[in-house]
Design a protein around this motif. Sequence first.
Motif, PDB file in Angstrom:
ATOM      1  N   VAL A   1      72.584  64.935  58.506  1.00 29.21           N
ATOM      2  CA  VAL A   1      72.217  65.456  57.298  1.00 29.21           C
ATOM      3  C   VAL A   1      71.241  66.690  57.051  1.00 29.21           C
ATOM      4  O   VAL A   1      70.141  66.049  57.532  1.00 29.21           O
ATOM      5  CB  VAL A   1      72.044  64.871  55.752  1.00 29.21           C
ATOM      6  N   PRO A   2      71.232  67.879  56.547  1.00 24.25           N
ATOM      7  CA  PRO A   2      70.198  68.382  56.897  1.00 24.25           C
ATOM      8  C   PRO A   2      69.361  68.064  55.516  1.00 24.25           C
ATOM      9  O   PRO A   2      69.152  67.471  54.404  1.00 24.25           O
ATOM     10  CB  PRO A   2      71.037  70.337  56.084  1.00 24.25           C
ATOM     11  N   GLU A   3      67.867  67.910  54.994  1.00 26.53           N
ATOM     12  CA  GLU A   3      66.371  67.844  54.472  1.00 26.53           C
ATOM     13  C   GLU A   3      66.341  68.577  53.081  1.00 26.53           C
ATOM     14  O   GLU A   3      66.639  67.476  52.359  1.00 26.53           O
ATOM     15  CB  GLU A   3      65.735  68.215  54.777  1.00 26.53           C
ATOM     16  N   ARG A   4      67.379  69.694  53.006  1.00 31.71           N
ATOM     17  CA  ARG A   4      67.220  70.002  51.602  1.00 31.71           C
ATOM     18  C   ARG A   4      68.724  69.548  50.877  1.00 31.71           C
ATOM     19  O   ARG A   4      68.484  69.141  49.681  1.00 31.71           O
ATOM     20  CB  ARG A   4      67.864  71.300  51.779  1.00 31.71           C
ATOM     21  N   ALA A   5      69.777  69.329  51.673  1.00 34.96           N
ATOM     22  CA  ALA A   5      70.396  68.110  51.307  1.00 34.96           C
ATOM     23  C   ALA A   5      70.429  66.952  50.775  1.00 34.96           C
ATOM     24  O   ALA A   5      70.984  66.882  49.645  1.00 34.96           O
ATOM     25  CB  ALA A   5      71.505  68.188  51.913  1.00 34.96           C
ATOM     26  N   GLU A   6      69.612  66.591  51.480  1.00 34.10           N
ATOM     27  CA  GLU A   6      69.254  64.914  51.505  1.00 34.10           C
ATOM     28  C   GLU A   6      68.271  65.265  49.973  1.00 34.10           C
ATOM     29  O   GLU A   6      68.139  64.149  48.940  1.00 34.10           O
ATOM     30  CB  GLU A   6      68.065  64.155  52.153  1.00 34.10           C
ATOM     31  N   TYR A   7      67.638  66.385  49.971  1.00 36.17           N
ATOM     32  CA  TYR A   7      66.986  66.340  48.393  1.00 36.17           C
ATOM     33  C   TYR A   7      67.462  66.508  46.882  1.00 36.17           C
ATOM     34  O   TYR A   7      67.312  65.890  46.228  1.00 36.17           O
ATOM     35  CB  TYR A   7      65.239  67.424  49.182  1.00 36.17           C
ATOM     36  N   LEU A   8      68.460  67.573  47.268  1.00 41.83           N
ATOM     37  CA  LEU A   8      69.281  67.975  46.656  1.00 41.83           C
ATOM     38  C   LEU A   8      69.740  66.944  46.313  1.00 41.83           C
ATOM     39  O   LEU A   8      70.332  66.037  44.764  1.00 41.83           O
ATOM     40  CB  LEU A   8      70.500  68.026  46.630  1.00 41.83           C
ATOM     41  N   ARG A   9      70.419  65.239  47.056  1.00 40.27           N
ATOM     42  CA  ARG A   9      71.285  64.911  46.524  1.00 40.27           C
ATOM     43  C   ARG A   9      69.854  63.788  45.954  1.00 40.27           C
ATOM     44  O   ARG A   9      70.667  63.220  44.620  1.00 40.27           O
ATOM     45  CB  ARG A   9      71.624  63.426  47.921  1.00 40.27           C
ATOM     46  N   VAL A  10      69.093  63.092  45.835  1.00 40.00           N
ATOM     47  CA  VAL A  10      68.647  62.542  45.243  1.00 40.00           C
ATOM     48  C   VAL A  10      68.149  62.903  43.806  1.00 40.00           C
ATOM     49  O   VAL A  10      68.173  62.513  43.113  1.00 40.00           O
ATOM     50  CB  VAL A  10      66.718  62.504  46.302  1.00 40.00           C
ATOM     51  N   ILE A  11      67.805  63.878  43.968  1.00 41.66           N
ATOM     52  CA  ILE A  11      68.030  64.638  42.279  1.00 41.66           C
ATOM     53  C   ILE A  11      68.835  64.502  41.832  1.00 41.66           C
ATOM     54  O   ILE A  11      68.182  63.863  40.795  1.00 41.66           O
ATOM     55  CB  ILE A  11      67.477  66.303  42.675  1.00 41.66           C
ATOM     56  N   VAL A  12      70.351  64.790  42.274  1.00 40.39           N
ATOM     57  CA  VAL A  12      71.192  64.839  41.449  1.00 40.39           C
ATOM     58  C   VAL A  12      71.246  62.925  41.220  1.00 40.39           C
ATOM     59  O   VAL A  12      72.415  62.801  39.998  1.00 40.39           O
ATOM     60  CB  VAL A  12      72.051  64.997  42.030  1.00 40.39           C
ATOM     61  N   CYS A  13      71.452  62.330  41.961  1.00 34.26           N
ATOM     62  CA  CYS A  13      71.248  60.645  42.348  1.00 34.26           C
ATOM     63  C   CYS A  13      70.444  60.640  40.449  1.00 34.26           C
ATOM     64  O   CYS A  13      71.147  59.569  39.689  1.00 34.26           O
ATOM     65  CB  CYS A  13      71.333  59.854  42.909  1.00 34.26           C
ATOM     66  N   GLU A  14      68.984  61.065  40.767  1.00 32.89           N
ATOM     67  CA  GLU A  14      67.899  60.727  39.933  1.00 32.89           C
ATOM     68  C   GLU A  14      68.317  60.956  38.222  1.00 32.89           C
ATOM     69  O   GLU A  14      68.523  60.367  37.164  1.00 32.89           O
ATOM     70  CB  GLU A  14      66.569  60.637  39.919  1.00 32.89           C
TER      71      GLU A  14
END
Lengths: 315, 155, 369
Positions: free
Chosen positions: C93-106
């Motif tokens: 998983v690309p890093e930006r996607a991981e950050y986006l996932r964390v943001i939307v999940c929080e």
Amino acid sequence: MRSYLFGVLWGFAAAILIALTALFGVWWERKVAGRMQMRFGPQQAGPAGVLQTLADTVKLVVKEDITPNLADVPVFKLMPYLVFVPSASAFAVIPFANGWAPFNTEASALFFLAVPGMGALGMLLAGWASHNTYGSLGGVRAAAQLVSYELPRTLSVLSLVVLAGTTSAVGIRGAWQWWWIVVLAPAFAVYFISSIAEVNRGPFDLPEAESELVAGYFVDYSGIRWAIFMMVEYSGIVAASLFGAATFLGGGLGIPGPLGVLLFVAFTVAFTTMMIWVKWSFPRLRPDQLMSFAWKVLTPVALVQLLVAGVVSAL
Amino acid sequence: MTTTFAATMASIAEKFKSAVLADSDGVADACIRVEREELLGLATELAAKGFDQLEMVTAVDYRDRIGLIYRLVSATLSASLVVRCDLPAEQPRVVSLAGIWPAADSQEREVLDLFGVAFDGHPCPKRIFLPDDFCGHPLRKDFESPTLIRRPDLI
Amino acid sequence: MPDQEFNQELVVNVGPQHPSTHGVGRILLNLDGDIVRKAELIIGHLHRGIEKMAENRTYLQVVPLTDRLDYVGSMYANWAYCRAVEKAAAIDVPERAEYLRVIVCEMQRIASHMMSVGSSGADSGAFTVFVYAFDLRERIVELFEQLCGARLTYSYVRPGGVAFDAPDGWADAVLAEMRKLPTGLEELDKLLFGNVIARGRLKGVGIMSTEQAIAWGATGPVARGSGVALDIRRQDAYSVYPRIGFDVVVGDNGDAYDRARCRLLECFESVRIIEQAITQMPEGPILTDGIPRLIAPPKGDAYARIESARGTLGVYTVSDGGAKPYRVHFRSPAFCNVSLISRLAPSHVLSDLGVILGSLDPVFGEVDR
């Protein structure tokens, strides 16, 4: 014969008045609650949605009047009226003007306290007759609550009676002195709180607790009979506010003329609004908290107040 | 795998003759396969060794057998463990672990409901999702029902 | 009439259509007077067989099904499922996607907790709290709508990344909202937890000890309210959470008050996480290149778990090497938590039932699956 005719006319006029107060009460509550909750409340029917309740009433009247299969039919059908009539009769003894009430007797203050209390019987039977566990639980809760809060409410009005030296509501209004506001402030607080409980309003709306008993004692009622229960609640609010303003504040602070009338109306609206405000601010009490509040807080306060009133009147 | 955890696992694998210790299989840090006769003893031992959280109970229908999966977590060992126990496909029956981990209560009922595994000693061995008169166990691969319309196999 | 007739317990059926069952749960109560002696939870009214349906779909087609699990927090099931698939098929998983996932999940955590905190007000009769909480939830949902076009069923997280990149100005809009949000949360805190009646209703109700919470399988705020510092974000340190500073909120008494307050205080932590994640988020791709439309993981099992708003959400997949999952199981936190009602409700009065049930925060889409 003529007096009967007169009585019927009076009754008709009173029924219209009560229906109008209920209409106004519902609309006002929805507006106030809406503003408290960052929304507008009714807007579409009439100016500021004032006709919304009328539209709702029309809807309720034409709605099917459902009777559950296992209900005790005559009791079930009759109970809305048994709740409504005592509640409506409270309006008869309210001193609307200095020295005048629609029905003036020596014991009219006691009449105001005692007769609407009969509604508890109607609520109990309404819940029981609908053959529904929620209904029965709500009915039992209503009976227990109304009986418990009757006591501090009566005691608080008794303080008034002691100071005024009369049990007539008209007499109390006539005898009102400005310093009563100071002396009787705790009595008014007790009266106000127990009045909220008497009309089953939040935070004391346990008999109809929506999140526990769905609708409590009127869970199986629909259409016009349901509307009558609602009307009882709102007319009860207005009656308690009117009586509170007329006795504890001497109508319009005892001022004669249009200013007094204006003040009287203003106080009534203010008390009604306060009841709405309280309802939409507080969660509901638990039954044990409700009882301990009535017996351990309100009743002692009302008793001490009665003692104070006795001492003051003896001085 | 930390040393204490590895040592615990090895001691358990020694104690139970049917227990086979395997390394990570993608589900947890370690995996133990056990015969169903020894499941209760193993579970009691694991609970005593610090596996206090039963995270997941589920099953897989492998057609020839039903594979039960218990996923355990231990905060003290900071490790996770999966216990696998195979049951026959015909009339699967196993001991309930709800007495050891109360968390198993509802999850075992779910396995009972959807796979038809009978749990001996379960406090409430009833279906949990489906009505009591439902026929069959939907997550079994051979489940057929007049109301089940299979999607055409397009891929 | 013999005495037995009077000593009978009253059986009350609560639900499946009852205002305080949060959906379609049903509880059969045995009442002794006003006191609950036995509470039997009857679920399954919303059982759609999602695990069975998943066996008939390709791995990608299962993603929209996961939306329908926890419909108050769809992002979690999306992410947990995608993590399991990524683990099974070894997809990066690309890093930006991981950050986006964390943001939307929080953000989803705030939105989901607002629903729960609001309904703990509504369950005890304070409907205004519900409306105030929904105002805060609405602001998050609107940002989701800008991101992926959906308000409830997002299907935003996909195997190998996320579906859409953040539109222009979205990150700034989120940051601006996160600056305003704590004011609203504090207001809600005062309105509900500062209220004397609400404290009286919530405190000391449905007490669960630390040992009980662990043994009974409670996770998420339900366990943390009882003092169990169980947070998968900390324990597994998945995704980019190790790079972000946040505290695990833990309660003391394990009552309904602590559970509800834990949720509210977690929202403040979520705001912190989102602010850090947005400032750290790099530029780059949001979806790994070359993921086939028919993902066919090698034969074997995979399990991934994340910390959802309700607790430990685990997804277990079994692959037989084909393009359709052989078995998908969702370890649903709401299911495990709501089962506790039959252990917590007895010896409380009927009025407390709704409060206890609300404090377990069930979402019946995820309970029944």
